[in-house]
Design a protein around this motif. Structure first.
Motif, PDB file in Angstrom:
ATOM      1  N   VAL A 327       0.838  -1.201   0.000  1.00  0.00           N
ATOM      2  CA  VAL A 327       0.000   0.000   0.000  1.00  0.00           C
ATOM      3  C   VAL A 327       0.873   1.251   0.000  1.00  0.00           C
ATOM      4  O   VAL A 327       0.628   2.211  -0.754  1.00  0.00           O
ATOM      5  CB  VAL A 327      -0.952  -0.006   1.216  1.00  0.00           C
ATOM      6  N   GLN A 328       1.902   1.268   0.826  1.00  0.00           N
ATOM      7  CA  GLN A 328       2.773   2.437   0.923  1.00  0.00           C
ATOM      8  C   GLN A 328       3.516   2.684  -0.387  1.00  0.00           C
ATOM      9  O   GLN A 328       3.694   3.834  -0.807  1.00  0.00           O
ATOM     10  CB  GLN A 328       3.772   2.246   2.060  1.00  0.00           C
ATOM     11  N   GLU A 329       3.929   1.604  -1.037  1.00  0.00           N
ATOM     12  CA  GLU A 329       4.628   1.760  -2.320  1.00  0.00           C
ATOM     13  C   GLU A 329       3.728   2.428  -3.354  1.00  0.00           C
ATOM     14  O   GLU A 329       4.166   3.303  -4.106  1.00  0.00           O
ATOM     15  CB  GLU A 329       5.087   0.401  -2.833  1.00  0.00           C
ATOM     16  N   LEU A 330       2.456   2.028  -3.380  1.00  0.00           N
ATOM     17  CA  LEU A 330       1.521   2.646  -4.327  1.00  0.00           C
ATOM     18  C   LEU A 330       1.286   4.102  -3.973  1.00  0.00           C
ATOM     19  O   LEU A 330       1.155   4.955  -4.871  1.00  0.00           O
ATOM     20  CB  LEU A 330       0.204   1.869  -4.340  1.00  0.00           C
ATOM     21  N   LEU A 331       1.213   4.424  -2.704  1.00  0.00           N
ATOM     22  CA  LEU A 331       1.083   5.825  -2.295  1.00  0.00           C
ATOM     23  C   LEU A 331       2.302   6.628  -2.728  1.00  0.00           C
ATOM     24  O   LEU A 331       2.176   7.752  -3.242  1.00  0.00           O
ATOM     25  CB  LEU A 331       0.896   5.926  -0.782  1.00  0.00           C
ATOM     26  N   ASP A 332       3.475   6.075  -2.536  1.00  0.00           N
ATOM     27  CA  ASP A 332       4.705   6.786  -2.868  1.00  0.00           C
ATOM     28  C   ASP A 332       4.854   7.014  -4.372  1.00  0.00           C
ATOM     29  O   ASP A 332       5.477   7.994  -4.793  1.00  0.00           O
ATOM     30  CB  ASP A 332       5.923   6.001  -2.350  1.00  0.00           C
TER      31      ASP A 332
END
Length: 703
Positions: A327-332
């Motif tokens: 999830v964090q990778e997609l946000l970044d």
């Protein structure tokens, strides 16, 4: 006794014969298109429908308009342009290409490279042109011609009388093309490459709108296949303006260019409300894009429970911390919210497949897709990356004080949040009284969720009145294409009016656009533009004062009257203007329009509303000052300038609105007033008959 030798036809008769032959050739071209039989040339009915539609468009484009000349000029080159000598060196320049039965050109499209010297050649740079001939018409009949021998050093360079007459020709009805009168500086903008965005800062009467429309026609000629795929769009300030210009492109042979207002581009909801100036200003600020970006992603949550996927007899577990990393990778990556939501189940499924491979299995893409569709994965996606409805999101933002405060922290002030917060929260999207600025916010949110499609080229007219958020909305429609931006900073009349083209073009997403300035007017009389330019120090001191090549073809008068006589004086001025040839516009402050409509009706003077100029039976249009921008009338009666100024939120905006109203006149202007004129216009002269500014040959009465 020998027979007398036949008399050679006069040059005018020869040109008339060529016109008749060209019309005959055009009719033959249309007949050939109508006779096409496609019954046995297509593979299926779909191809047949597409081909038939293209043929119908071709037939439509080959219509011979009786009152529209097929050609307006001729070029005689000094040398043969065709190395094989097939076509000679004489070309007739017109609105469309016409060829004879052998395929030889009888009329060359004005957009073709061989036609460019018609607009660019001078005695200093003749571009191998020996003779440039201009033609004069009366109702479609060729009545005159005028020659310029560009290679003859003995012939003095003079202003073309036919060109001047065409520029000053009275107009009734919608805007017409300027293809016969394009000036060199205008032609350079028209023919600029498709790859670059051009911004045209144009004073009133400089032809910036016409330049933009002719640029569309040129680009569709030069880059037809590319733009046929990508599409083109003309964006205007309102429907009245679009109806006024809608006949220009069809007259140039371009029938399929879409036209829309900004409000129509962002019509995701029904607009029923109106913002105050303060709210509209904040909602139109580019900072709202940052607020919306936060709000769209505000619902993303990190997983707190591991994922368990069951396939057959095996269970595959992905821990919460690994799901959180995905999830964090997609946000970044900062990709669009909807694209990330679509990618999330595939990324989770990939993590499951890695475990399968580590256990000795050999899953393929079909297995990954199946895992991505399992209820367990769908549940994680729903919890961590919920769907976002753009309209509902904006509704919450504008009606939930706490949510607005959280999303705009560090971006908006408390006063700005208060300005845009609805006093009465709506119960749902359909019941909300959305404003035009709200619709733009929803459009921004839509683009944050899902990418807006891009066109090949967009023409944006009257651009100085757009807010930063509206620029962003238009820019999304040409993010991978180019744009032609048209406007005049001095005519900005909205609270958020553009102060610099550099800022506007940055909001549009085209910071590297070339800015061209047109300052020489061709239609607004010299005395009128000089009078209106007295307002420039207050409304746009950084701009150069506009000039005009024209003296007034009619009259210019400033008429003070007693308050009790104002209405009668306005009606008399309209009646007087109607005795002259051409269109008449009565421009007044919006609030005064109903009373003037009643006065005109009582006086037996029929009138139209803006956009209805194609109607027959009336030459007088009653124009609210807020709709005057972009329109032109041969004769303008301006009622009560002080009321036009007072009708705006502040004096500067009011003076800009007045500047617009003053510069709608093509031949004659009568300013009728009972209240004192604004200070910059007062005291121009003293007493009856004083001359105004640089007005030459104008009978002027001043206050």
């Amino acid at each position: 006794m020998s027979a007398p030798e036949p008399t050679a036809p006069s040059p005018l008769d020869a040109e008339r014969a060529h016109l008749a032959a060209s019309r005959s050739a055009l009719r033959a071209m249309r007949a050939d298109a109508e006779a096409l039989d496609i019954r046995d040339v297509t593979a299926n009915w779909v191809n047949a429908e597409v081909l038939q539609s293209e043929i119908e468009q071709r037939i439509k484009s080959l219509a011979d308009l009786a009152d529209t000349p097929l050609f307006f000029g001729r070029l005689d080159y000094l040398h043969d342009l065709d190395e094989e000598g097939e076509h000679g060196s004489r070309f007739y320049i017109g609105r469309r290409h016409v060829h004879d039965a052998h395929g030889d050109p009888m009329v060359i499209d004005w957009r073709a490279p061989v036609s460019q010297p018609y607009y660019q050649a001078t005695k200093q740079d003749p571009k191998d042109v020996g003779l440039r001939r201009r033609f004069g018409y009366d109702g479609g009949e060729l009545t005159a011609y005028e020659d310029e021998h560009l290679s003859d050093p003995e012939e003095a360079e003079t202003t073309s009388r036919l060109l001047q007459r065409e520029i000053e020709r009275p107009r009734v009805g919608p805007m017409r093309d300027i293809v016969a009168t394009i000036q060199p500086e205008q032609d350079e903008i028209v023919r600029a490459p498709l790859s670059g965005t051009v911004c045209v800062q144009g004073a009133p009467g400089t032809g910036k709108t016409a330049v933009g429309l002719h640029r569309v026609a040129y680009l569709l000629y030069a880059y037809r296949e590319r733009l046929a795929r990508a599409g083109t769009l003309v964006v205007g300030p309102n429907r009245s303006f679009l109806r006024y210009i809608e006949q220009v492109l069809p007259a140039l042979g371009e029938l399929e260019v879409r036209q829309a207002t900004v409000d129509e581009l962002v019509a995701h909801v029904e607009v029923r409300g109106v913002d105050g100036a303060a709210a509209a200003h904040v909602k139109g600020d580019a900072r709202m894009a940052q607020v919306l970006r936060r709000a769209v992603r505000a619902g993303v949550r990190m997983p707190t429970e591991p994922l368990m996927v069951v396939r057959g007899s095996r269970r595959w577990r992905v821990p919460a911390h690994e799901l959180g990393e995905i999830v964090q990778e997609l946000l970044d990556r900062d990709i669009r919210y909807g694209a990330a939501r679509e990618a999330l189940p595939q990324r989770i499924a990939h993590a499951v497949l890695v475990r399968m491979e580590q256990a000795g299995e050999a899953p393929d893409d079909r297995v990954q897709n199946a895992v991505a569709r399992t209820p367990a994965v769908k549940a994680v996606v729903k919890e961590c990356w919920p769907q976002v409805d753009p309209a509902k999101l904006v509704l919450r933002l504008l009606s939930d004080a706490d949510f607005l405060a959280e999303m705009s922290e560090g971006i908006l002030t408390a006063e700005e949040r208060k300005a845009i917060l609805w006093e009465r929260p709506a119960r749902g999207v359909k019941s909300a009284r959305w404003s035009a600025a709200d619709a733009v916010l929803i459009d921004e949110a839509h683009d944050l969720v899902e990418r807006t499609g891009s066109l090949g080229h967009v023409v944006l007219d009257e651009a100085q009145d757009l807010s930063p958020m509206q620029y962003r909305a238009v820019g999304r429609r040409c993010s991978t294409g180019s744009a032609t931006v048209l406007g005049d900073l001095a005519q900005g009349t909205t609270p958020w009016a553009t102060e610099s083209w550099a800022a506007a073009l940055t909001h549009l997403g085209k910071p590297d656009a070339v800015v061209e300035e047109l300052t020489q007017g061709f239609r607004v009389p010299r005395a009128v533009i000089a009078y209106a330019s007295r307002l420039l120090p207050a409304i746009a001191p950084e701009l150069s004062e506009a000039t005009s090549i024209r003296d007034s073809a009619g009259s210019f008068a400033v008429r003070p009257v007693a308050p009790a006589e104002l209405e009668a004086a306005v009606v008399a001025a309209c009646r007087e203007a109607l005795t002259r040839e051409g269109s008449v516009g009565l421009i007044a402050a919006d609030a005064r329009v109903p009373g003037l409509a009643a006065a005109l009706a009582a006086a037996g003077l029929p009138h139209l509303s803006p956009g209805e100029e194609t109607s027959r039976g009336a030459r007088l249009t009653l124009v609210p000052a807020s709709l005057a921008k972009g329109l032109e009338y041969d004769h303008v009666v301006l009622e009560e300038p002080a009321a036009v100024v007072a009708g705006e939120p502040d004096e500067r905006t009011g003076l800009r609105r007045l500047y617009v109203a003053l510069t709608r006149a093509v031949s004659g202007l009568a300013v009728v007033h009972a209240e004192p004129l604004p200070a910059l216009l007062a005291g121009v002269g003293s007493g009856v008959g004083s001359a105004v500014g640089t007005g030459v040959g104008t009978g002027v009465v001043v206050a």
